[in-house]
Design a protein around this motif. Sequence first.
Motif, PDB file in Angstrom:
ATOM      1  N   LEU A  16       0.820  -1.210   0.000  1.00 20.87           N
ATOM      2  CA  LEU A  16       0.000   0.000   0.000  1.00 20.87           C
ATOM      3  C   LEU A  16       0.857   1.265   0.000  1.00 20.87           C
ATOM      4  O   LEU A  16       0.549   2.239  -0.700  1.00 20.87           O
ATOM      5  CB  LEU A  16      -0.931  -0.013   1.216  1.00 20.87           C
ATOM      6  CG  LEU A  16      -2.048  -1.067   1.169  1.00 20.87           C
ATOM      7  CD1 LEU A  16      -2.695  -1.217   2.545  1.00 20.87           C
ATOM      8  CD2 LEU A  16      -3.099  -0.704   0.118  1.00 20.87           C
ATOM      9  N   ALA A  17       1.934   1.257   0.778  1.00 20.03           N
ATOM     10  CA  ALA A  17       2.818   2.431   0.807  1.00 20.03           C
ATOM     11  C   ALA A  17       3.451   2.656  -0.561  1.00 20.03           C
ATOM     12  O   ALA A  17       3.576   3.805  -1.019  1.00 20.03           O
ATOM     13  CB  ALA A  17       3.899   2.258   1.872  1.00 20.03           C
ATOM     14  N   LEU A  18       3.848   1.583  -1.228  1.00 19.52           N
ATOM     15  CA  LEU A  18       4.438   1.722  -2.562  1.00 19.52           C
ATOM     16  C   LEU A  18       3.420   2.290  -3.546  1.00 19.52           C
ATOM     17  O   LEU A  18       3.738   3.191  -4.332  1.00 19.52           O
ATOM     18  CB  LEU A  18       4.945   0.367  -3.057  1.00 19.52           C
ATOM     19  CG  LEU A  18       5.526   0.369  -4.475  1.00 19.52           C
ATOM     20  CD1 LEU A  18       6.762   1.258  -4.564  1.00 19.52           C
ATOM     21  CD2 LEU A  18       5.859  -1.047  -4.937  1.00 19.52           C
ATOM     22  N   ALA A  19       2.200   1.781  -3.503  1.00 21.85           N
ATOM     23  CA  ALA A  19       1.169   2.282  -4.410  1.00 21.85           C
ATOM     24  C   ALA A  19       0.930   3.778  -4.207  1.00 21.85           C
ATOM     25  O   ALA A  19       0.809   4.546  -5.177  1.00 21.85           O
ATOM     26  CB  ALA A  19      -0.127   1.495  -4.198  1.00 21.85           C
ATOM     27  N   LEU A  20       0.877   4.221  -2.956  1.00 18.13           N
ATOM     28  CA  LEU A  20       0.674   5.645  -2.673  1.00 18.13           C
ATOM     29  C   LEU A  20       1.859   6.483  -3.150  1.00 18.13           C
ATOM     30  O   LEU A  20       1.678   7.572  -3.709  1.00 18.13           O
ATOM     31  CB  LEU A  20       0.455   5.846  -1.172  1.00 18.13           C
ATOM     32  CG  LEU A  20      -0.903   5.377  -0.636  1.00 18.13           C
ATOM     33  CD1 LEU A  20      -0.900   5.353   0.885  1.00 18.13           C
ATOM     34  CD2 LEU A  20      -2.022   6.281  -1.154  1.00 18.13           C
ATOM     35  N   ALA A  21       3.071   5.985  -2.926  1.00 26.25           N
ATOM     36  CA  ALA A  21       4.258   6.720  -3.371  1.00 26.25           C
ATOM     37  C   ALA A  21       4.290   6.836  -4.890  1.00 26.25           C
ATOM     38  O   ALA A  21       4.629   7.891  -5.444  1.00 26.25           O
ATOM     39  CB  ALA A  21       5.521   6.028  -2.857  1.00 26.25           C
ATOM     40  N   MET A 304      12.922  -2.062   7.142  1.00 26.96           N
ATOM     41  CA  MET A 304      13.731  -2.387   5.966  1.00 26.96           C
ATOM     42  C   MET A 304      12.847  -2.520   4.736  1.00 26.96           C
ATOM     43  O   MET A 304      13.215  -2.096   3.636  1.00 26.96           O
ATOM     44  CB  MET A 304      14.510  -3.681   6.209  1.00 26.96           C
ATOM     45  CG  MET A 304      15.696  -3.520   7.126  1.00 26.96           C
ATOM     46  SD  MET A 304      16.499  -5.102   7.462  1.00 26.96           S
ATOM     47  CE  MET A 304      16.980  -5.605   5.823  1.00 26.96           C
ATOM     48  N   GLY A 305      11.664  -3.110   4.912  1.00 25.96           N
ATOM     49  CA  GLY A 305      10.740  -3.223   3.794  1.00 25.96           C
ATOM     50  C   GLY A 305      10.285  -1.872   3.281  1.00 25.96           C
ATOM     51  O   GLY A 305      10.123  -1.660   2.076  1.00 25.96           O
ATOM     52  N   LEU A 306      10.068  -0.921   4.192  1.00 23.92           N
ATOM     53  CA  LEU A 306       9.653   0.411   3.780  1.00 23.92           C
ATOM     54  C   LEU A 306      10.807   1.171   3.126  1.00 23.92           C
ATOM     55  O   LEU A 306      10.581   2.043   2.274  1.00 23.92           O
ATOM     56  CB  LEU A 306       9.094   1.172   4.976  1.00 23.92           C
ATOM     57  CG  LEU A 306       7.772   0.607   5.507  1.00 23.92           C
ATOM     58  CD1 LEU A 306       7.358   1.303   6.794  1.00 23.92           C
ATOM     59  CD2 LEU A 306       6.655   0.726   4.463  1.00 23.92           C
ATOM     60  N   LYS A 307      12.040   0.847   3.489  1.00 23.92           N
ATOM     61  CA  LYS A 307      13.188   1.404   2.760  1.00 23.92           C
ATOM     62  C   LYS A 307      13.199   0.891   1.320  1.00 23.92           C
ATOM     63  O   LYS A 307      13.510   1.638   0.383  1.00 23.92           O
ATOM     64  CB  LYS A 307      14.496   1.031   3.466  1.00 23.92           C
ATOM     65  CG  LYS A 307      14.738   1.750   4.777  1.00 23.92           C
ATOM     66  CD  LYS A 307      16.080   1.324   5.374  1.00 23.92           C
ATOM     67  CE  LYS A 307      16.305   1.935   6.741  1.00 23.92           C
ATOM     68  NZ  LYS A 307      17.595   1.496   7.327  1.00 23.92           N
ATOM     69  N   ASP A 308      12.862  -0.393   1.143  1.00 21.20           N
ATOM     70  CA  ASP A 308      12.721  -0.928  -0.216  1.00 21.20           C
ATOM     71  C   ASP A 308      11.702  -0.112  -1.002  1.00 21.20           C
ATOM     72  O   ASP A 308      11.926   0.253  -2.158  1.00 21.20           O
ATOM     73  CB  ASP A 308      12.234  -2.382  -0.188  1.00 21.20           C
ATOM     74  CG  ASP A 308      13.174  -3.353   0.492  1.00 21.20           C
ATOM     75  OD1 ASP A 308      14.357  -3.013   0.669  1.00 21.20           O
ATOM     76  OD2 ASP A 308      12.718  -4.457   0.841  1.00 21.20           O
TER      77      ASP A 308
END
Length: 405
Positions: A16-21, A304-308
Amino acid sequence: MDQRSIVVGGGAFAGLALALALRQGLGPDIPVIVADPALATRPSPDPRATAIVAACRRLFEAVGAWEAVASQAQPILDMVVTDSKLEDATRPVFLTFAGDVEPGEPFAHMIENRNLIDVLVARAEAEGIELSTAAVTDFSSRSDGVGVTFSDGRIVEASLLVAADGARSKLRQRAGIATHGWEYDQSGIVVSVGHERDHHGRAEEHFLPAGPFAILPLTGRRSSLVWTEKRREAARIVGLNEDEFHGELERRFGLHLGEIKALEKPRAFSLGYFVARSFIGKRLALVGDAAHVIHPIAGQGLNMGLKDVAALAEVIVDAARLGMDIGQADVLDRYQRWRRFDTMAMGLATNSLNLLFSNKSTLLRTVRDIGLGLVDRAPPLKSLFIRQAAGLSGEVPRLLKGEAL
């Protein structure tokens, strides 16, 4: 469907964070689809809690998700580290950390997973991101795109598929990407507890011979525990009745916060260290637990996943602005070069910490306690550790600095 679509398989924090970014950086012209059957269950039932370090809080702030959840997040204002045997009457403090990375900015917040997931879902809907409750079941990569098949029979032509579907990633397996690593003879027991006195935002890490016992503050007079034990002992403990479990809990937690009570049934998760041999495939990128799983001793797994996420989003947005094909090999290779070394270094560091602290050796205990004491008396070194723990050291992606893409 426009072939420039991006499909994200997995609808937890990373997906979800990736989609928003991506929506923020690319705009609405490039469709983003997040696919996960778990999205059908709302509100989220996830009872766990997570430490969100400062850099990742900045990411959530940058994509417009933090404001809605900030009141439900508990700042970690300071932290103490002890090292003792289980039967010791006292637990001497060897290391303390103040909680700010910048004035007024705590190095981490604790938040219950369900609260943050629900906010991310609502934000994704508001941004026009397609949320599919059908899973990605197959894909076929070509030089000019990737055909993505969903469990409802739908097929989407995309430029890129992102595997954010967890440690047992079916997308990673489908791509034939192996992992290397090992299982620990340890399990992590997770449970939330209520207590009589206020924790005042203090986190505690008690290093016991079986592994770390972490007390992490939640809002109100509650804390989340991450409690490491040998696998067989962990299975025994979570199988105890309520009174017996309370006795085991009290032996480790102590009475410094008054009377305590487990607020839910404890659960045990096996622990391991695994890293994918490649973070990318043909028009495929792995993020989060699909790419790596580490020991929770330093509380860095999710972060670490959110850094990815931050690195991959930046790479994709930069490529799109240059008119490049966002799924081509050299674009994805930049992401892998950025993230894989840092991941390996953090994984090996947490493995070494686990070996150093999860044992009964008197000699090692003496050595590590001297080391902790030296760090405690060296403010510049403590500041360095705080910035590392907060995700603000090394080559930091823009989103982790709080900058929009």
